[in-house]
Design an enzyme around this catalytic site. Structure first.
Site, mmCIF file in Angstrom:
data_model
loop_
_atom_site.group_PDB
_atom_site.id
_atom_site.type_symbol
_atom_site.label_atom_id
_atom_site.label_comp_id
_atom_site.label_asym_id
_atom_site.label_seq_id
_atom_site.Cartn_x
_atom_site.Cartn_y
_atom_site.Cartn_z
ATOM 1 C CD GLU A 49 -1.707 -2.396 1.631
ATOM 2 O OE1 GLU A 49 -0.508 -2.622 1.922
ATOM 3 O OE2 GLU A 49 -2.607 -3.265 1.753
ATOM 4 C CG PHE A 111 -10.176 -9.348 11.350
ATOM 5 C CD1 PHE A 111 -8.934 -9.778 11.817
ATOM 6 C CD2 PHE A 111 -10.428 -9.388 9.987
ATOM 7 C CE1 PHE A 111 -7.971 -10.230 10.929
ATOM 8 C CE2 PHE A 111 -9.466 -9.854 9.099
ATOM 9 C CZ PHE A 111 -8.232 -10.275 9.573
ATOM 10 C CD GLN A 112 -7.622 -7.193 7.746
ATOM 11 O OE1 GLN A 112 -8.491 -6.982 6.925
ATOM 12 N NE2 GLN A 112 -6.460 -7.742 7.446
ATOM 13 C CE LYS A 161 -17.550 -5.977 3.444
ATOM 14 N NZ LYS A 161 -16.828 -7.213 3.548
ATOM 15 C CG MET A 475 22.880 11.567 2.540
ATOM 16 S SD MET A 475 24.241 12.546 1.884
ATOM 17 C CE MET A 475 23.437 13.394 0.568
HETATM 18 C C1 LIG Z 1 12.543 5.498 5.083
HETATM 19 C C2 LIG Z 1 13.856 6.128 5.425
HETATM 20 N N1 LIG Z 1 14.655 5.543 6.344
HETATM 21 C C3 LIG Z 1 15.847 6.097 6.665
HETATM 22 C C4 LIG Z 1 16.247 7.255 6.063
HETATM 23 C C5 LIG Z 1 17.589 7.890 6.438
HETATM 24 N N2 LIG Z 1 18.481 7.912 5.257
HETATM 25 C C6 LIG Z 1 18.663 9.014 4.497
HETATM 26 S S1 LIG Z 1 19.680 8.762 3.204
HETATM 27 C C7 LIG Z 1 19.960 7.183 3.677
HETATM 28 C C8 LIG Z 1 20.905 6.296 2.903
HETATM 29 C C9 LIG Z 1 20.381 6.000 1.555
HETATM 30 O O1 LIG Z 1 21.150 4.988 0.986
HETATM 31 P P1 LIG Z 1 20.996 4.603 -0.521
HETATM 32 O O2 LIG Z 1 19.576 4.465 -0.891
HETATM 33 O O3 LIG Z 1 21.867 3.452 -0.806
HETATM 34 O O4 LIG Z 1 21.491 5.914 -1.260
HETATM 35 P P2 LIG Z 1 22.939 6.583 -1.401
HETATM 36 O O5 LIG Z 1 23.036 7.634 -0.350
HETATM 37 O O6 LIG Z 1 23.966 5.516 -1.249
HETATM 38 O O7 LIG Z 1 22.874 7.176 -2.770
HETATM 39 C C10 LIG Z 1 19.252 6.865 4.849
HETATM 40 C C11 LIG Z 1 19.318 5.564 5.537
HETATM 41 C C12 LIG Z 1 15.358 7.841 5.131
HETATM 42 N N3 LIG Z 1 15.632 8.993 4.510
HETATM 43 N N4 LIG Z 1 14.186 7.252 4.808
#
Ligand SMILES: Cc1ncc(C[n+]2csc(CCOP(=O)(O)OP(=O)(O)O)c2C)c(N)n1
Length: 567
Positions: A49, A111-112, A161, A475
């Site tokens: 979803e 439920f749900q 529903k 990052m």
């Molecule tokens: C749902 C979610 N969880 C955690 C983060 C924190 N976060 C920001 S950038 C990142 C790393 C992203 O890694 P990747 O997709 O491999 O991209 P890269 O930076 O290597 O291009 C994380 C964990 C986020 N932005 N969104």
């Protein structure tokens, strides 16, 4: 004419000119799905979803229309929350329909059952629980109106529903909704104020944000900037609102903004900020942000004004009407900018551009992620709609793919939601089947909604994925490298799937490039295939995004990486 709730729902969607729903069925919405079975409404069955909401969101960002999704109660509804919050932060118009247990069971831990209106109250523009069949048609009409008017946003409608099984008269011509008027035109005297401020300014600068794209005001901004030689910088959400290949364009400002955009912000004497909310990633320390400038802020949402940055001239109005008024007022009053001081300002900006251009070092045998993005731009001639995931992949796309048109850069700016790009690309491609639609992804993010490859395969939605595969959550690792003394705590994706095989398992073509000289041929092949394709680029594992403003610092104080990087 008497209709059942399920029939009213579909009739109301047709009234709103909805042509596609992204959804996932379940017990509480079985009747609605049965009605869908009998209708001609297009429905895309996603695999999660969250993917449905991001797909509807991508569709909305690319078309400017309201995106629609439909999910069941309980876990179906809770799975939408990240998608809804993502849309809410970026002011994207959505209507999300959730199934609900019969009204008699609400509050019984049936439920749900879950209180999805309670859960989503802080992250929707508005939400509704429809308690009676008599309210259904008007609620749907009001929801679409709220989603698309003023500052847009997501609206959720919870559908018990028994309400959907009940019957009532339906006559779309007779539906009355509560009045909800938004002030579109700015106060006339504000234009005289802008005229005065522009006349006094020697170093004016436009700052454009997502509100320019949402308000369909890009043409007006472009006309003003070009006519009066005013340089333009933009936020991540504003990319595409001014042509990225125009010499007046300075690129993105802020934490990973260009040197010259951040310098221009720090030295301008008039900043006209249009449709921006001054996010902390953009401003750096507030005290030093545009410290030498008078600031004009144009926004349709009064709550955005003076929220983060205190401005000298607030203008409440939609970006299109306001910039149109500005064009007319300046022309009628013969505003002229052809001063020596303006040329000096543009000359100064050119010097900054030459001193620290956006660049990277393409040395050795490794594929540089920036090179992949630049090659993608070259091969598509910029004629593509790009989505991104979150992380370095997102920032490099913002830096190295110049967007010349609005609604062509689709990214989760405010919430920064990993897993957004693939389902969003699916939504975009449904809206524009003839356009090249590419998700630029990181290997961490893509795994968050990788299941949507099956959606693309099943519905023959020919999205392309350019995977910048560095094996890290880079990052986050970049912050660990710079601010945590290289203590790389849990950012090494030491085990990763073979993405080519994974793509194939989902019924999607997988390609791989491991050497710089393969980049162009793999991209050419992937882009030319008439099917969904995942291209796995094994990129350098040691590349940081620069420039970088350290958190809590002024945006004029940028870390530029190694000397080699800035040439
Ligand atoms: C749902 C979610 N969880 C955690 C983060 C924190 N976060 C920001 S950038 C990142 C790393 C992203 O890694 P990747 O997709 O491999 O991209 P890269 O930076 O290597 O291009 C994380 C964990 C986020 N932005 N969104």
């Amino acid at each position: 004419m008497k209709l059942k709730g399920t029939q009213i729902l579909l009739a109301a969607l047709e009234e709103e000119k909805v042509d596609i729903i992204f959804g996932y069925p379940g017990g509480a919405v079985l009747d609605i799905y049965d009605q869908l079975y009998k209708s001609t409404m297009k429905h895309i069955l996603v695999r999660h979803e969250q993917g449905a909401v991001h797909a509807a969101d991508g569709y909305a960002r690319a078309t400017g229309k309201v995106g629609v999704c439909l999910v069941t109660s309980g876990p179906g509804a809770t799975n939408t929350v990240t998608g809804i919050a993502t849309a809410n932060m970026d002011s994207i118009p959505l209507v999300v329909f959730t199934g609900q247990v019969p009204t008699g069971l609400i509050g019984n831990d049936a439920f749900q059952e879950c209180d999805i209106t309670g859960i989503t109250r802080p992250c929707t523009k508005h939400n509704f629980l429809v308690r009676s069949i008599e309210d259904l048609a008007a609620t749907i009409k009001e929801a679409f109106h709220i989603a698309r008017s003023g500052r847009p946003g997501p609206v959720l409608i919870d559908l018990p529903k028994n309400v959907m099984a009940a019957e009532t008269d339906y006559d779309p011509a007779n539906i009355k909704i509560r009045n909800y008027e938004v002030m579109h035109k700015p106060a006339p005297k504000k234009m005289a104020n802008v005229f005065e401020m522009l006349s006094a300014a020697k170093k004016p600068l436009f700052m454009t944000g997502g509100g320019v794209i949402l308000g369909k005001a890009s043409a007006m901004l472009t006309e003003l900037a070009r006519k009066y030689s005013i340089p333009v910088t933009g936020t991540l959400m504003g990319l595409g609102s001014f042509p990225g290949t125009d010499p007046l364009w300075l690129g993105m400002l802020g934490m990973h903004g260009t040197y010259y955009a951040n310098m221009a912000i720090s030295h301008c004497d008039l900043l006209i900020a249009v449709g921006v909310r001054f996010d902390d990633r953009v401003t750096g320390t507030i005290e030093t942000f545009a410290a030498n400038a008078k600031i004009v802020q144009i926004d349709i949402d009064p709550s955005s004004i003076n929220r983060n940055v205190v401005v000298d001239l607030p203008i409440i109005g939609d970006t299109k009407s306001t910039l149109t008024d500005m064009i007319n007022f300046l022309a009628e009053h013969n505003y002229s900018q052809a001063t020596a001081e303006r040329q000096e300002w543009l000359g100064q900006i050119s010097k900054w551009k030459q001193k620290v251009p956006l660049t990277y070092c393409q040395n050795g045998k490794e594929i540089k992620p920036q090179h992949v993005i630049e090659t993608l731009h070259k091969l598509t001639k910029g004629d593509a709609i790009i989505t991104t995931e979150v992380g370095q992949n997102q920032m490099w796309t913002a830096q190295f793919f110049p967007f010349d048109h609005p609604n062509t850069f689709i990214t989760s700016g405010g919430l920064g939601t990993m897993g957004f790009g693939l389902p969003a690309a699916i939504g975009v491609k449904c809206a524009f089947p003839d356009k090249q639609v590419v998700d630029i992804a990181g290997d961490g993010s893509i795994q968050m909604n990788i299941q949507e490859l099956a959606t693309a395969a099943q519905h023959k939605i020919n999205v392309k994925i350019v995977l910048l595969n560095n094996g890290y959550l880079w990052m986050v690792r970049q912050w660990q490298e710079l601010f945590y003394d290289k203590r790389y705590s849990h950012t090494d994706m030491i085990y990763a799937p073979d993405f080519v095989k994974l793509a194939e398992a989902f019924g999607v073509v997988g390609l791989r490039a491991t050497k710089p000289e393969d980049v162009e041929s793999v991209l050419k092949q992937g882009l030319s295939l008439d099917c969904p394709v995942l291209m796995d680029f094994r990129v350098s594992r040691e590349e940081c995004v620069y420039p970088m403003v350290h958190p809590g610092d002024s945006i004029s104080n940028m870390s530029l990486g190694s000397r080699e990087m800035i040439n």
